[in-house]
Design an enzyme around this catalytic site. Structure first.
Site, PDB file in Angstrom:
ATOM      1  N   ASN A 194       0.856  -1.181   0.000  1.00 42.52           N
ATOM      2  CA  ASN A 194       0.000   0.000   0.000  1.00 42.52           C
ATOM      3  C   ASN A 194       0.898   1.240   0.000  1.00 42.52           C
ATOM      4  O   ASN A 194       1.525   1.551   1.013  1.00 42.52           O
ATOM      5  CB  ASN A 194      -0.914   0.003   1.225  1.00 42.52           C
ATOM      6  CG  ASN A 194      -1.839   1.206   1.275  1.00 42.52           C
ATOM      7  OD1 ASN A 194      -1.788   2.078   0.406  1.00 42.52           O
ATOM      8  ND2 ASN A 194      -2.670   1.269   2.296  1.00 42.52           N
ATOM      9  N   PRO A 195       0.987   1.963  -1.110  1.00 37.94           N
ATOM     10  CA  PRO A 195       1.932   3.084  -1.188  1.00 37.94           C
ATOM     11  C   PRO A 195       1.506   4.294  -0.363  1.00 37.94           C
ATOM     12  O   PRO A 195       2.310   5.205  -0.154  1.00 37.94           O
ATOM     13  CB  PRO A 195       1.936   3.428  -2.682  1.00 37.94           C
ATOM     14  CG  PRO A 195       0.580   3.021  -3.162  1.00 37.94           C
ATOM     15  CD  PRO A 195       0.218   1.795  -2.360  1.00 37.94           C
ATOM     16  N   SER A 252       1.895  -2.736   4.792  1.00 38.23           N
ATOM     17  CA  SER A 252       0.876  -1.734   5.051  1.00 38.23           C
ATOM     18  C   SER A 252       0.505  -1.803   6.517  1.00 38.23           C
ATOM     19  O   SER A 252       1.191  -2.452   7.325  1.00 38.23           O
ATOM     20  CB  SER A 252      -0.362  -1.998   4.166  1.00 38.23           C
ATOM     21  OG  SER A 252      -1.360  -1.025   4.379  1.00 38.23           O
ATOM     22  N   ASP A 254      -3.127  -2.369   9.141  1.00 32.86           N
ATOM     23  CA  ASP A 254      -4.092  -3.459   9.302  1.00 32.86           C
ATOM     24  C   ASP A 254      -5.235  -3.397   8.301  1.00 32.86           C
ATOM     25  O   ASP A 254      -5.928  -4.395   8.094  1.00 32.86           O
ATOM     26  CB  ASP A 254      -4.637  -3.436  10.727  1.00 32.86           C
ATOM     27  CG  ASP A 254      -3.535  -3.653  11.755  1.00 32.86           C
ATOM     28  OD1 ASP A 254      -2.806  -4.649  11.628  1.00 32.86           O
ATOM     29  OD2 ASP A 254      -3.395  -2.814  12.662  1.00 32.86           O
ATOM     30  N   GLY A 255      -5.450  -2.243   7.656  1.00 32.95           N
ATOM     31  CA  GLY A 255      -6.531  -2.142   6.686  1.00 32.95           C
ATOM     32  C   GLY A 255      -6.367  -3.100   5.528  1.00 32.95           C
ATOM     33  O   GLY A 255      -7.339  -3.704   5.053  1.00 32.95           O
ATOM     34  N   GLY A 284       2.161   0.800   8.229  1.00 33.52           N
ATOM     35  CA  GLY A 284       0.996   1.642   8.418  1.00 33.52           C
ATOM     36  C   GLY A 284       1.086   2.448   9.693  1.00 33.52           C
ATOM     37  O   GLY A 284       2.168   2.648  10.255  1.00 33.52           O
ATOM     38  N   ARG A 355      -3.094  11.830  10.508  1.00 29.36           N
ATOM     39  CA  ARG A 355      -2.352  10.717   9.908  1.00 29.36           C
ATOM     40  C   ARG A 355      -0.907  11.089   9.596  1.00 29.36           C
ATOM     41  O   ARG A 355      -0.020  10.234   9.603  1.00 29.36           O
ATOM     42  CB  ARG A 355      -3.071  10.245   8.647  1.00 29.36           C
ATOM     43  CG  ARG A 355      -2.420   9.059   7.958  1.00 29.36           C
ATOM     44  CD  ARG A 355      -3.278   8.529   6.824  1.00 29.36           C
ATOM     45  NE  ARG A 355      -4.409   7.771   7.335  1.00 29.36           N
ATOM     46  CZ  ARG A 355      -4.356   6.488   7.637  1.00 29.36           C
ATOM     47  NH1 ARG A 355      -3.216   5.828   7.508  1.00 29.36           N
ATOM     48  NH2 ARG A 355      -5.417   5.855   8.074  1.00 29.36           N
TER      49      ARG A 355
END
Length: 653
Positions: A194-195, A252, A254-255, A284, A355
């Site tokens: 996940n970038p 990434s 946990d999503g 993440g 974030r």
């Protein structure tokens, strides 16, 4: 008599549980040398040194320097602390690589020595004291034979022996060393990146910090860079299981773990698909599953966690994982982490605006929410487990890891370490017992060139100086024409996306296997959400500050919700905080959440259940599943009785 518990890394002795090294001390059992020979340490070609290989260590004598004088010093490297091993010969003059099929006929270097490189990642000091693994390459040169080919034959015997030990294949003596005993093919992983997770460094994290370690271990991989919400879910639902049955790795938070698990459950052959083990690189903000995996095997998950998670991937093995079926009025999904309502859910979702702070967003969000404390009225019903005492935490067995390197671990450190369920490794050593690594440290920050090769300014890397000549599983020399680079990297690029907090695909996984395997329908304990719960369920109703129902040891890197939780205990931990409560109480609890000691606070009530139903009666509010916001309303869930997933985690030794 020696016995090993399936889920444990400690041994049972008549005097109580002990580590492997302590067991040997008690019984007088000695490590038997599998191989022993004379080498020299690269880059020096000086004094020969004796190198010994046992089932647990590689040891050698480090010659005393002319300046320091004194005696030689024995250095021990634990097999567990190795990611991989390579053999090779020097490159041509000026560092130019000659193609292997031509090099054997036309030598470009007069050196007849063969070289073996150990890719080691020992701890600087025990992780409970804040230690981290550090990259080291240790290279030995062998030149006792008259030709390079003969020297290489000897080196290859050592490489195969070490590879067997790294695969947890028993080697007791030289007659056990056969390349045919190695797996018939290298492990191959499917990597989702996940970038935009965390600080938007997913691709950089993988290319610079993870891929080099996988290459050292000889692990192949294909990569998919996600470009939109549910991209990973779609790919997992259509991936070739046979091609990637060794595992899926998620770079990434946990999503993406949530997406992949539900993607596997979307398949017709879901009963088989969820047996593909999942590993996580913590790139993440929350990183709950990655922290839980590292915590389980005794790795430091608060410092250098990316390297530690990548290192763990080099070890074969997996562990069953409880899967939780969750239902609301609008969706049915599979969960692996937690359902939250109240303060925990508020912090998780409302901190999204911070974030850019990375993992610190949760701490900042917690302070903001506690200042503006809320309470919610609701009704909780649950099916209790048969024996709650099996899951309760004993204070005497607790270990509280500290972030501060200089802070003392509470209670008796030595007794605690001896009772930790942990692989035999530098982890178990005191600071003054850690090996002094020779050879130069690999660069902390690596530059990735074509083929994921490693280069660093003025730093040593085995690949820079040598051409690898490793045997395949049939005993033949491998000719890596792409020189490590063609390792299955297939990065599909796209425009970056921000992972939405909504669940996206709300379609219900059909809980019947349609693969024709005869595995049957997944069992359930849950009534329809519109129907009353069975009479053997218990009920709580009142005002709550928050409720979290968790099935993982960690809710994030900084929040230990259920200390010592295994992945497959078949139950849920319902933790709740009822009103009234002060802001100071909440601040104290937030601090206690960092080491799991909140469970021992009188304010926190803990129940253990097989299933639950939660009916919020205060509106508005926030509900989350695995950190993802869902529609607000009644929710129920259960541990699926007859189906478990898997996580990539080292097998017991």
């Amino acid at each position: 008599m020696l016995s090993v518990s399936t889920g444990s890394y400690t041994f049972e002795h008549e005097d109580g549980p002990v580590t492997l090294s302590n067991y040997r001390a008690k019984t007088g059992e000695e490590n038997i040398n599998i191989l022993e020979d004379e080498f020299s340490l690269y880059p020096s070609r000086g004094t020969p040194i004796q190198v010994k290989l046992t089932a647990e260590t590689i040891s050698y004598e480090k010659p005393a320097s002319a300046l320091s004088g004194g005696d030689t010093k024995e250095v021990r490297l634990d097999i567990w602390d190795l990611a991989g091993v390579s053999c090779g010969r020097p490159k041509g003059r000026n560092g130019i690589i000659t193609e292997l099929n031509k090099a054997s006929k036309t030598k470009t270097d007069s050196d007849i020595g063969a070289y073996i490189c150990l890719y080691a990642y020992p701890y600087s000091k025990p992780p409970l004291e804040g230690g981290i693994r550090q990259k080291k390459e240790v290279v030995f040169r062998y030149s006792k034979e008259s030709t390079y080919e003969k020297n290489l034959d000897v080196i290859q015997k050592w490489r195969v022996a070490i590879d067997l030990l790294l695969q947890n294949i028993e080697v007791n003596n030289i007659s056990d060393i056969h390349a045919s005993r190695l797996p018939s093919r290298p492990r191959k992983l499917l990597v989702f990146i996940n970038p935009t997770s965390g600080r938007r460094r997913g691709e950089q994290v993988f290319n610079k910090e993870v891929a080099p370690i996988l290459n050292q271990a000889g692990i192949q991989f294909d990569t998919v860079v996600t470009t939109r919400q549910n991209h990973a879910r779609e790919k997992a639902s259509e991936m070739e299981l046979e091609k990637f049955h060794d595992g899926i790795v998620i770079v990434s938070g946990d999503g993406l773990v949530y997406e992949v698990i539900n993607g596997l459950m979307d398949r017709k052959d879901r009963m088989k698909a969820v047996q593909v083990p999942i590993g996580v690189i913590p790139a993440g903000s929350g990183n709950a599953m990655a922290s839980a995996i590292l915590h389980r095997v005794g790795e430091n998950y608060r410092k250098n966690a990316i390297m530690h998670a990548a290192f763990i991937l080099t070890k074969p093995g997996s562990h069953p994982l409880d899967l939780i079926s969750v239902q609301t009025d609008t969706l049915k999904v599979i969960s692996f982490l937690a359902v939250a309502w109240g303060i925990i859910a508020d912090i998780d979702i409302e901190s999204e605006r911070y974030r850019f702070l990375g993992a610190a967003r949760f701490t900042f969000g917690a302070f903001v929410r506690i200042i503006n404390l809320r309470h919610y009225h609701g009704k909780l019903t649950y099916l209790p487990v048969d024996d709650p005492s099996k899951y309760q935490i004993s204070k005497s067995s607790r270990i509280y890891p500290k972030d501060n390197d200089d802070e003392t671990i509470h209670d008796d450190d030595e007794i605690q370490r001896q009772h930790m369920t942990r692989h035999h490794s530098t982890y178990q050593m005191k600071a003054d017992e850690l090996p002094e690594m020779t050879g130069r440290s690999m660069p902390r920050h690596l530059t990735v060139t074509q083929g994921l090769s490693l280069q660093g300014d003025d730093e040593f890397s085995f690949k820079d100086k040598f051409i690898r000549e490793d045997l395949d599983s049939n005993g033949f020399t491998k000719h890596p024409s792409s020189e490590e680079g063609d390792s299955g990297v297939n990065i599909s690029n796209g425009s970056p996306r921000e992972l939405s907090s909504s669940t996206g695909n709300t379609s219900s996984p059909c809980l019947t296997d349609s693969s024709g395997s005869g595995e049957g329908t997944i069992e359930t304990l849950l009534p329809a959400l519109s129907e009353p719960v069975p009479s053997n369920w218990e009920t709580l109703e009142g005002d709550f500050v928050g409720i979290v129902i968790t099935y993982m040891s960690h809710l994030s890197q900084d929040v230990m919700a259920w200390p010592d939780r295994e992945f497959d205990e078949g139950c849920l931990s319902i933790q709740y905080l009822k009103c009234p409560v002060t802001r100071k109480n909440c601040l104290d609890l937030m601090e206690a959440f960092t080491d799991g000691s909140h469970i021992e606070k009188d304010l926190v009530q803990v129940l253990y259940a097989r299933a639950f139903r939660l009916e919020p009666m205060t509106e508005p509010g926030i509900l989350t599943i695995d950190g993802e916001r869902i529609d607000y309303g009644p929710i129920q869930a259960e541990v699926i009785p007859n189906l478990k997933g898997k996580v990539l985690t080292p097998a017991p030794r």
